[in-house]
Design a protein around this motif. Structure first.
Motif, short mmCIF file in Angstrom:
data_model
loop_
_atom_site.label_atom_id
_atom_site.label_comp_id
_atom_site.label_asym_id
_atom_site.label_seq_id
_atom_site.Cartn_x
_atom_site.Cartn_y
_atom_site.Cartn_z
N GLY A 1 0.81 25.05 6.28
CA GLY A 1 0.86 25.53 4.91
C GLY A 1 2.21 25.62 4.24
O GLY A 1 2.33 26.24 3.19
N LEU A 2 3.24 24.99 4.80
CA LEU A 2 4.55 25.05 4.16
C LEU A 2 4.57 24.13 2.93
O LEU A 2 4.14 22.99 3.00
CB LEU A 2 5.66 24.62 5.12
N PRO A 3 5.10 24.63 1.82
CA PRO A 3 5.22 23.80 0.63
C PRO A 3 6.32 22.75 0.86
O PRO A 3 7.34 23.05 1.47
CB PRO A 3 5.62 24.78 -0.47
N ASN A 4 6.10 21.55 0.37
CA ASN A 4 7.08 20.47 0.49
C ASN A 4 7.52 20.22 1.93
O ASN A 4 8.68 19.94 2.19
CB ASN A 4 8.32 20.77 -0.35
N CYS A 5 6.57 20.33 2.84
CA CYS A 5 6.88 19.97 4.23
C CYS A 5 7.04 18.45 4.28
O CYS A 5 6.12 17.72 3.92
CB CYS A 5 5.76 20.44 5.15
#
Lengths: 145, 145
Positions: free
Chosen positions: A97-101
């Motif tokens: 769920g990390l943004p911009n992974c």
DNA sequence: CATATTTAAGAGTATTTTATCTTATTTAAA
DNA sequence: TTTAAATAAGATAAAATACTCTTAAATATG
């Protein structure tokens, strides 16, 4: 691994029924589909409205109306339907769920997960509704329980 | 592709923080973890209670209490955590939701989906928390935004 | 034209998931 | 022994998802 929402699951099953048992040069009613697959008529209707708005289905009202594919089944790919039902960013999500992974600052499972998503995306891109409909017609594969 | 629930995502990130920055011979407080990762303290607490109940974490109350891995990090596999958080049947699900979808009477995407699930399951089975913690400590991988 | 059949639209309800809050219990340390 | 710090437990609240229902509009057919 729950990869699809109920909307995605029902929508796929319903459109595959439509593909597998096409009425020659005519529309199939949503009632027939929902009855055959034991799905909620209203829920399938709502899902199909979305697929119609997105240009995957066409619909026609009135007696002998119903829904039909907007293009020949060999020109609609599984990925088109999945993205229409689950969102265009379906294959862009980080597992944790990390943004911009991404490659720049990846999460610890980024590489592997990207690889898996790519494989799935490739398969969905290569698989047409025609191919899947064929399988169902062959009676070796099923759409309901 | 949303493969994990919020519980799964948060739980994984939280346990990975614990693994990556272990306090030598002592417990780490949930407050520290939730603060560092910007997660809800209460939500992480609830998730960790489950991991404790399932024997993946141990916990200790009172001042200088907190949580710790129940076994060495190289003996806890990613799959253990995922199954604890998402359910033991995580890898048994049909893509389009058919019950008992299997070789006998498969859905039209069964073979491919089984193959993907197997690959993911294998990777998760081979990947230990130690390996992932190592990556995070290397600073090349991140757990938050 | 009247009626029946079908999808369109969107309001409404139920259920599940996510998140928060409160109180209890445990424990270390002053 | 008192206090503060921590998790345990579970009630409550909020939000998202899943599902249902009602009314409107389109259209074929008698």
């Amino acid at each position: 691994m729950k990869a699809l929402s109920q909307v995605g699951k029902y929508g796929l099953r319903a459109i595959l029924y439509l593909v597998a048992y096409p009425s020659e040069n005519s529309y199939m009613s949503i009632r027939q589909i929902s009855d055959e697959l034991n799905l909620s008529f209203h829920f399938v209707t709502k899902i199909f409205r979305e697929l119609t708005a997105k240009g995957i289905l066409i619909s026609y009202r009135g007696p002998s109306g119903g829904v039909a594919l907007a293009r020949p089944a060999d020109q609609i790919m599984l990925i088109d339907v999945v993205k229409a039902l689950e969102g265009e960013d379906y294959f862009d999500k980080c597992l944790i769920g990390l943004p911009n992974c991404g490659t720049a600052k990846p999460c610890p499972v980024h590489e592997f997960w990207k690889e898996m998503k790519t494989k799935i995306q490739q398969n969905f891109t290569e698989t047409s509704l025609a191919t899947l409909g064929e399988k169902i017609r062959s009676q070796e594969f099923r759409l309901d329980d």
